[in-house]
Design a protein around this motif. Structure first.
Motif, mmCIF file in Angstrom:
data_model
loop_
_atom_site.group_PDB
_atom_site.id
_atom_site.type_symbol
_atom_site.label_atom_id
_atom_site.label_comp_id
_atom_site.label_asym_id
_atom_site.label_seq_id
_atom_site.Cartn_x
_atom_site.Cartn_y
_atom_site.Cartn_z
ATOM 1 N N ASP A 285 0.852 -1.188 0.000
ATOM 2 C CA ASP A 285 0.000 0.000 0.000
ATOM 3 C C ASP A 285 0.897 1.250 0.000
ATOM 4 N N GLN A 286 0.851 2.006 -1.080
ATOM 5 C CA GLN A 286 1.781 3.130 -1.230
ATOM 6 C C GLN A 286 1.527 4.257 -0.237
ATOM 7 N N ASP A 287 0.287 4.407 0.218
ATOM 8 C CA ASP A 287 0.016 5.440 1.239
ATOM 9 C C ASP A 287 0.699 5.056 2.549
ATOM 10 N N MET A 288 0.638 3.754 2.843
ATOM 11 C CA MET A 288 1.284 3.268 4.075
ATOM 12 C C MET A 288 2.804 3.457 3.974
ATOM 13 N N VAL A 289 3.346 3.163 2.782
ATOM 14 C CA VAL A 289 4.788 3.334 2.578
ATOM 15 C C VAL A 289 5.181 4.790 2.814
ATOM 16 N N ALA A 290 4.416 5.706 2.232
ATOM 17 C CA ALA A 290 4.741 7.138 2.366
ATOM 18 C C ALA A 290 4.666 7.550 3.832
ATOM 19 N N ASP A 291 3.651 7.047 4.512
ATOM 20 C CA ASP A 291 3.493 7.396 5.938
ATOM 21 C C ASP A 291 4.685 6.886 6.746
ATOM 22 N N ILE A 292 5.050 5.604 6.520
ATOM 23 C CA ILE A 292 6.163 5.025 7.295
ATOM 24 C C ILE A 292 7.465 5.755 6.954
ATOM 25 N N LYS A 293 7.676 6.018 5.677
ATOM 26 C CA LYS A 293 8.941 6.681 5.296
ATOM 27 C C LYS A 293 9.036 8.091 5.879
ATOM 28 N N SER A 294 7.886 8.710 6.108
ATOM 29 C CA SER A 294 7.921 10.076 6.647
ATOM 30 C C SER A 294 8.286 10.095 8.133
ATOM 31 N N ARG A 295 8.191 8.927 8.783
ATOM 32 C CA ARG A 295 8.539 8.905 10.222
ATOM 33 C C ARG A 295 9.246 7.601 10.583
ATOM 34 N N TYR A 296 10.148 7.184 9.677
ATOM 35 C CA TYR A 296 10.845 5.905 9.867
ATOM 36 C C TYR A 296 11.654 5.875 11.163
ATOM 37 N N ARG A 297 12.331 6.993 11.478
ATOM 38 C CA ARG A 297 13.189 6.984 12.679
ATOM 39 C C ARG A 297 12.369 6.682 13.928
ATOM 40 N N GLU A 298 11.258 7.370 13.991
ATOM 41 C CA GLU A 298 10.369 7.204 15.151
ATOM 42 C C GLU A 298 9.864 5.751 15.224
ATOM 43 N N ILE A 299 9.492 5.199 14.050
ATOM 44 C CA ILE A 299 8.962 3.828 14.011
ATOM 45 C C ILE A 299 10.041 2.815 14.400
ATOM 46 N N ARG A 300 11.241 3.038 13.912
ATOM 47 C CA ARG A 300 12.348 2.128 14.269
ATOM 48 C C ARG A 300 12.569 2.149 15.782
ATOM 49 N N GLU A 301 12.516 3.333 16.357
ATOM 50 C CA GLU A 301 12.750 3.444 17.790
ATOM 51 C C GLU A 301 11.625 2.734 18.562
ATOM 52 N N GLU A 302 10.403 2.923 18.102
ATOM 53 C CA GLU A 302 9.270 2.245 18.751
ATOM 54 C C GLU A 302 9.444 0.725 18.664
ATOM 55 N N SER A 303 9.932 0.258 17.519
ATOM 56 C CA SER A 303 10.135 -1.188 17.355
ATOM 57 C C SER A 303 11.171 -1.688 18.367
ATOM 58 N N ARG A 304 12.219 -0.902 18.542
ATOM 59 C CA ARG A 304 13.275 -1.298 19.488
ATOM 60 C C ARG A 304 12.785 -1.321 20.930
ATOM 61 N N GLN A 305 11.759 -0.543 21.204
ATOM 62 C CA GLN A 305 11.248 -0.494 22.577
ATOM 63 C C GLN A 305 10.077 -1.461 22.782
ATOM 64 N N SER A 306 9.683 -2.160 21.737
ATOM 65 C CA SER A 306 8.452 -2.958 21.812
ATOM 66 C C SER A 306 8.711 -4.353 22.386
ATOM 67 N N GLY A 307 7.647 -5.147 22.462
ATOM 68 C CA GLY A 307 7.771 -6.505 22.992
ATOM 69 C C GLY A 307 8.417 -7.464 22.006
ATOM 70 N N PHE A 308 7.924 -7.447 20.762
ATOM 71 C CA PHE A 308 8.381 -8.421 19.768
ATOM 72 C C PHE A 308 9.193 -7.795 18.627
ATOM 73 N N GLY A 309 9.523 -6.515 18.739
ATOM 74 C CA GLY A 309 10.344 -5.901 17.705
ATOM 75 C C GLY A 309 9.547 -5.272 16.579
ATOM 76 N N VAL A 310 8.225 -5.250 16.718
ATOM 77 C CA VAL A 310 7.373 -4.478 15.812
ATOM 78 C C VAL A 310 6.407 -3.726 16.718
ATOM 79 N N ALA A 311 6.394 -2.414 16.586
ATOM 80 C CA ALA A 311 5.576 -1.619 17.506
ATOM 81 C C ALA A 311 4.098 -1.911 17.289
ATOM 82 N N ILE A 312 3.413 -2.210 18.373
ATOM 83 C CA ILE A 312 1.956 -2.378 18.304
ATOM 84 C C ILE A 312 1.371 -1.674 19.513
ATOM 85 N N GLU A 313 0.092 -1.435 19.450
ATOM 86 C CA GLU A 313 -0.553 -0.873 20.623
ATOM 87 C C GLU A 313 -0.699 -1.998 21.647
ATOM 88 N N PRO A 314 -0.095 -1.900 22.813
ATOM 89 C CA PRO A 314 -0.145 -3.048 23.729
ATOM 90 C C PRO A 314 -1.550 -3.275 24.272
#
Ligand code: NA7
Length: 538
Positions: A225-254
Motif C-alpha cells: 500500500d503506497q500510502d502506508m509506505v509514504a506514511d512510514i517513510k515520513s517517520r521511519y526513525r520514530e517507528i524504528r525506535e518504537e520497534s526497538r522499545q516494543s515486545g516483539f520488535g514491531v511496535a503495536i498498541e499493547p
C-alpha cells in the motif's frame, strides 16, 4: 566486486555467517578500522534467505519492518513491492546492501567453519575451516543463524527413495517444477504451510503428512500500500525506535485487558478485526493474558479453529487441521496464503501422523502404519535443530580447552544471550537467552551487532585484551530467562523453541520472553555500568 575466496592467517575479528547479522557486523567492525572477514559456508551471501528458496518462502514480518535501519538513505530509497517480502526480494535487498557498502570483498564464500579454539596465552581464537585453513583473531563472532541446521524426519529409508527429494532449507537454485508429479510434503510448520499451496498448483497429486497441526493465519498479502509506505517513510526513525522499545520488535498498541473480562461477542469482533489485519501479532496481542493463561488462550485458539472449520469443506479434514493439544502462539504460529483452502482440492490429501504414524521412507514413497503412499517427489519441511544446532556443529573450545558442547550438555548458558562464560571474546548474535526468534529478527540483530561493536570499541580504546561473562552473571541471567518463560504457557508445549523437535535435546525455552525493549534496556545498563557482569582484562 565478487566475494574473495581466500582467508588470511591473521585478523582482528572473524565473523561466521554472511546473513543479515554477519554482514551488518562486518560493516560495523570495518568502520572501526578493523581487519575483518566473514566466513560463509554457502556459495553466496544471504544466510537464511540464501538457503530457504522453497516455493512460497516469504518473511512473516511486513516488508517495511523487515529491513536494516542503520542506513537512513537506503530505507528511503528501497522499494518493497509486496506487503510481505518474498525470499527472492529479500535476497535482492541483501545483495543491494552488500554492493552499496562494498561488503563482498570481505566475505569468503564456500568455506565451512568446523572449529574455533581459544588460546589462553595469546588470547586469540583459531578458526579452522573444512578445507583445513586456519585463521587467528582476537574476536570470534558467531552470526550462524538460529534456524540453519536442517532436521530430517527420524525414520529410516530416505537413502532408498528413488524419486527426487528436497529439504525446504536446501532447495536447488534452479527451482523445482512439480508439474505432472505425485508429491509428498512431510511437515506442516511455516515452511510446509507456505510451500503446500504452490506445490499443489503444480502437482498432479499432493499428500501432506502432518504430525502436529499448526495455527495459521492469512497474510492477505498483495502489492504494498503506497500510502502506508509514504506514511512510514515520513517517520521511519520514530517507528524504528518504537520497534526497538516494543515486545516483539514491531511496535503495536499493547493490549490492556484480559480476554476473560470481555463479553464473548465483543471478543469475537475484536479477534475478527485483528484476523483481517493479516499479521502474526494481531490476534495474539489482542489481550494481555493470551500467552499466560490457558482459559484466555483457549478463546483465541477456538476463534482460529472456527476459521479453519469455515474454510475447509470436509469436516473430517478440518478437524485434523485444528490444533487442540497446545496453546495458540506457544508453537510458532504461521502466516499463509491459501493453506487451508488447498485442502478443498480433490488432488490434495491430508494424512494425520498422530493417527497413522510415519514408519519409513520406501524406495517409492512414504509408509505409515496404515499403508504406503507412492510418490515421485518428496519434500521434507521438517524444520531445524534450532538456536543451538549451528553453534554446536562447530567444535568451539574455550578456556582450558572446554568444549561448548560439554558446557551446554544440559542446555545453552550465556550471559544476555551474547557470551558464554569461559569463552572470552566470543559473541553470538541473537544467541539463546536473548529475544532472538521471539522477535523481529532484524531488530534484534541490529541491537546485538551495535552492542558488540560498542564493546569492541571500548576494549580497543582502553587497550583491553579479553572480555568474558562471569559465571555468576551467566547463571543469574539464565535463571532469569527460565523464570520469565515459566510465567507463560510456552514451556508446556513441545516446540522447537523448547528443543522438543530434536530427540535427546535438552528441553528448555531457548529464547528470552522479557520483551525486546526491556532486554535492550538491560543490555544498555550493563554497558553503562562498565560492562557489569563481564570481566574485562588487559
Ligand atoms: P518447523 O516449524 O520446525 O516445522 C517442522 C515440521 O515438520 C513440523 O510440522 C514437525 O512436526 C514436522 N516434523 C518434524 N520431524 C518430523 C517427523 N519425524 N515426522 C513427521 N513430521 C515431522 O520448521 P519450518 O521450517 O516449517 O519453520 C521453522 C521456522 O522458520 C518457523 O517457525 C518460522 O520461525 C520460520 P511437529 O510439529 O514437530 O510435530
Amino acid at each position: 566486486m565478487p566475494a574473495t575466496r581466500k582467508l588470511p592467517t591473521e585478523l582482528d575479528a572473524v565473523i561466521v555467517g554472511a546473513g543479515f547479522s554477519g554482514l551488518y557486523q562486518l560493516y560495523k567492525l570495518r568502520n572501526l578500522g578493523m581487519h575483518v572477514k566473514v566466513v560463509e559456508a554457502g556459495s553466496d551471501i544471504g544466510g537464511t534467505w540464501y538457503w530457504n528458496r522453497y516455493p512460497g518462502a516469504r518473511c512473516d514480518v511486513e516488508s517495511m519492518h523487515y529491513s536494516y535501519s542503520f542506513d537512513p538513505e537506503l530505507e528511503q530509497e528501497w522499494e518493497w513491492t509486496e506487503k510481505y517480502p518474498s525470499q527472492p526480494e529479500i535476497l535482492s535487498y541483501i545483495h543491494h546492501v552488500a554492493d552499496r557498502h562494498d561488503l563482498r570483498r570481505d566475505v569468503v564464500l564456500d568455506t565451512k567453519v568446523t572449529a574455533a579454539h581459544y588460546d589462553e596465552d595469546s588470547a586469540l581464537w583459531t578458526v579452522r575451516t573444512e578445507a583445513g585453513e586456519e585463521v587467528s583473531a582476537r574476536y570470534c563472532i558467531m552470526a550462524v543463524g538460529c534456524l540453519s541446521v536442517p532436521k530430517k524426519p527420524e525414520v529410516p529409508g530416505l537413502e532408498r527413495f528413488r524419486g527426487d527429494w528436497y529439504h525446504t532449507c536446501d532447495w536447488p537454485e534452479s527451482g523445482v517444477d512439480f508439474t505432472g508429479k505425485r508429491v509428498a510434503v512431510i511437515g506442516t510448520g511455516s515452511s510446509g504451510i507456505q510451500a503446500v499451496p504452490i506445490i499443489a498448483k503444480q502437482a498432479d497429486a499432493l499428500t501432506v503428512f502432518q504430525r502436529t497441526p499448526n495455527f495459521s493465519l492469512p497474510t492477505f498479502n498483495g502489492p504494498i500500500d503506497q500510502d502506508m509506505v509514504a506514511d512510514i517513510k515520513s517517520r521511519y526513525r520514530e517507528i524504528r525506535e518504537e520497534s526497538r522499545q516494543s515486545g516483539f520488535g514491531v511496535a503495536i498498541e499493547p493490549p490492556t485487558r484480559s480476554a476473560l473480562e470481555v463479553d464473548p461477542d465483543e471478543r469475537h469482533r475484536n479477534y475478527e478485526e485483528r484476523w483481517q489485519r493479516g499479521n502474526l501479532t494481531g490476534v495474539l496481542q489482542a489481550y494481555t493474558d493470551l500467552l499466560a493463561d490457558e482459559e484466555a488462550n483457549e478463546t483465541a485458539a477456538e476463534f482460529v479453529r472456527g476459521k479453519i472449520r469455515e474454510i475447509v469443506d470436509d469436516p473430517e479434514t478440518a478437524e485434523k487441521l485444528c490444533p487442540k493439544t497446545y496453546a495458540f502462539g506457544t508453537k510458532r504460529p504461521c502466516l499463509d496464503t491459501g493453506y487451508y483452502e488447498t485442502f478443498n482440492s480433490d488432488h490434495v490429501e491430508l494424512v494425520d501422523l498422530r493417527e497413522t504414524p510415519l514408519v519409513e521412507i520406501t524406495d517409492s514413497g512414504v509408509r505409515t502404519s496404515d499403508r504406503e503412499y507412492e510418490v515421485d517427489s518428496l519434500v521434507l519441511a521438517t524444520g531445524f535443530d534450532a538456536m543451538t544446532g549451528a553453534l554446536l556443529n562447530i567444535d568451539i573450545r574455550g578456556r582450558g580447552g572446554q568444549p561448548l558442547r560439554e558446557k551446554w550438555q544440559d542446555g545453552p548458558a550465556l550471559y544476555l544471550g551474547l557470551n558464554p562464560a569461559g569463552f572470552p571474546n566470543l559473541f553470538t548474535i541473537t544467541g539463546p537467552g536473548s529475544p532472538s526468534v521471539l522477535s523481529n529478527m532484524i531488530v534484534s540483530i541490529e541491537q546485538h551487532v551495535e552492542w558488540i561493536t560498542d564493546l569492541v570499541e571500548h576494549m580497543r580504546h582502553r587497550e583491553l585484551r579479553t572480555v568474558e561473562a562471569t559465571e555468576t552473571a551467566e547463571k543469574e541471567w539464565t535463571d532469569h530467562v527460565r523464570e520469565v518463560g515459566d510465567m507463560t504457557l510456552y514451556p508446556q508445549t513441545d516446540s522447537w523453541y523448547m528443543g522438543a523437535n530434536v530427540p535427546g535435546k535438552p528441553r528448555l525455552l531457548m529464547a528470552y520472553l522479557g520483551g525486546v525493549g526491556p532486554y535492550w534496556q538491560k543490555c544498555q545498563e550493563v554497558a553503562a555500568n562498565d560492562y557489569e557482569g563481564f570481566a574485562l582484562s588487559a
